[in-house]
Design a protein around this motif. Sequence first.
Motif, PDB file in Angstrom:
ATOM      1  N   LEU A   1       6.017  10.942   1.526  1.00  0.00           N
ATOM      2  CA  LEU A   1       6.689   9.644   1.574  1.00  0.00           C
ATOM      3  C   LEU A   1       8.208   9.804   1.652  1.00  0.00           C
TER       4      LEU A   1
ATOM      5  N   TYR B   1       9.402  10.531   5.173  1.00  0.00           N
ATOM      6  CA  TYR B   1       9.300   9.370   6.067  1.00  0.00           C
ATOM      7  C   TYR B   1      10.466   8.416   5.828  1.00  0.00           C
TER       8      TYR B   1
ATOM      9  N   ASP C   1       0.860  -1.172   0.000  1.00  0.00           N
ATOM     10  CA  ASP C   1       0.000   0.000   0.000  1.00  0.00           C
ATOM     11  C   ASP C   1       0.900   1.227   0.000  1.00  0.00           C
TER      12      ASP C   1
ATOM     13  N   GLU D   1       0.268   4.214   0.082  1.00  0.00           N
ATOM     14  CA  GLU D   1      -0.175   5.288   0.974  1.00  0.00           C
ATOM     15  C   GLU D   1       0.243   5.037   2.419  1.00  0.00           C
ATOM     16  N   ASP D   2       0.690   3.827   2.710  1.00  0.00           N
ATOM     17  CA  ASP D   2       1.119   3.475   4.070  1.00  0.00           C
ATOM     18  C   ASP D   2       2.638   3.581   4.141  1.00  0.00           C
ATOM     19  N   HIS D   3       3.116   4.717   4.616  1.00  0.00           N
ATOM     20  CA  HIS D   3       4.548   4.976   4.624  1.00  0.00           C
ATOM     21  C   HIS D   3       5.307   3.980   5.491  1.00  0.00           C
ATOM     22  N   ALA D   4       4.700   3.562   6.588  1.00  0.00           N
ATOM     23  CA  ALA D   4       5.364   2.616   7.486  1.00  0.00           C
ATOM     24  C   ALA D   4       5.572   1.272   6.796  1.00  0.00           C
ATOM     25  N   VAL D   5       4.615   0.839   5.997  1.00  0.00           N
ATOM     26  CA  VAL D   5       4.731  -0.428   5.272  1.00  0.00           C
ATOM     27  C   VAL D   5       5.861  -0.345   4.246  1.00  0.00           C
TER      28      VAL D   5
ATOM     29  N   ARG E   1       9.230  -0.353   6.120  1.00  0.00           N
ATOM     30  CA  ARG E   1       9.551  -1.672   6.672  1.00  0.00           C
ATOM     31  C   ARG E   1      10.040  -2.608   5.565  1.00  0.00           C
TER      32      ARG E   1
END
Length: 434
Positions: free
Chosen positions: A78, A81, A47, A49-53, A56
């Motif tokens: 992004l 991050y 995804d 839009e999910d910067h943490a994903v 990681r």
Amino acid sequence: MKVLLIGSGGREHALAWRLSASSLLTKLYAAPGNPGIAHMAELVALDVEDHAVISRFCLDHAIDLVVVGPEAPLVAGLANYLRAAGIRVFGPSKAAAQLEGSKGFTKDLCARYKIPTGAYGRFSALEPARAYVREQGAPIVIKADGLAAGKGVTVAMTLEEALEALEACFDGSFGSAGAEVVVEEFLTGEEASFFCLCDGKTALPFGTAQDHKRVGDGDTGPNTGGMGAYSPAPVMTPEMIERTMREIVEPTMRGMAEMGHPFQGVLFVGLMIGEDGPKLIEYNTRFGDPECQVLMMRLKDDLLVLLNAAVDGQLSHMSTRWRNETALTVVMAAKGYPAAPEKGSIIRGVDLLAGEAGAGEAEADEEIKIFHAGTALRDGQLIANGGRVLNVTAMGANAALAQARAYEAVSRIDWPEGFYRRDIGWRAVEREQQ
């Protein structure tokens, strides 16, 4: 190097094609990618839009560089991050991406640093905007301030059209992008696109192009994300490039640095070339789509080397080399585009099993590339999965030959539910005939 490419369109397919040829590359991932990109990269269902994903994944897979294709992740921050997590990324910070994310921000920057552009007004309410439009008269340009996927701009030739465009913005047709509106002077001349790779201090010229925004032949109908493009742009002479750098790009780079937002990434300069020289229409903070496709066809250098130099602040030591021929791309779109494209129709003649992305019946010539823009696979068959679906791209000794080669390839694609403009490159072809 291990590289993660963010995006799924024709621009990203073209970038993947060039990156995959790099001597530095050891592994290319794409998120989410498309069926064409799958032949040169490992697709990962992240995804974006999910910067943490994203972060990681990069840390888990020891990614050396992230290349962000589309504008939305950049405007959403992004790059910030990823950098905070120690991950190298090619693309501007959230603050620097305001050059695309807020048309009002860019116009204010132009006013502050005396960058030539059209007169404008910024409005957050309908009635003052209406009054301004009535005072200025038509033709006039109405722009939703934020990102609207290339569809938030109306070049209004009549007062009625301008007022309708204002109402559409403030009625929510473009979501939050239309909460503020920029009303601009209508500029006359010839449009052109100019690109620079930037490292925060240095802007390295990176080619010229012209695209066709209107959906129909003869530049008719509504604006789209682009129905085709060609490179180089004949109107961008060496003198015009020098003026664009001196009058527009360099003060922008200086201004962004002074504001604490040094620009690193691609600066896409949308220009109107008139009798008094270049004027800025707008900035984009990523490669154009479909302009990227024709630039990648002409680029002779290792793209990954150049992107690394931009990330490392080393562009002052770099130069670029280009093929002298013309590259031209024709967008094949799904019926209903840009309003309501029809998805799911089967596309034949583009054989995905031929070992190279886009290879097949329509791509027998090595000077032709078919970049996937909005495709998917269903039961092993290629289907339309977006508005702009394929970018049929060809090289030729001049614009006329590139145009003929591209349309010959288009004719071999069996897709009754698709359509395309039949006059891409007409301006350059006319120039050659004079």
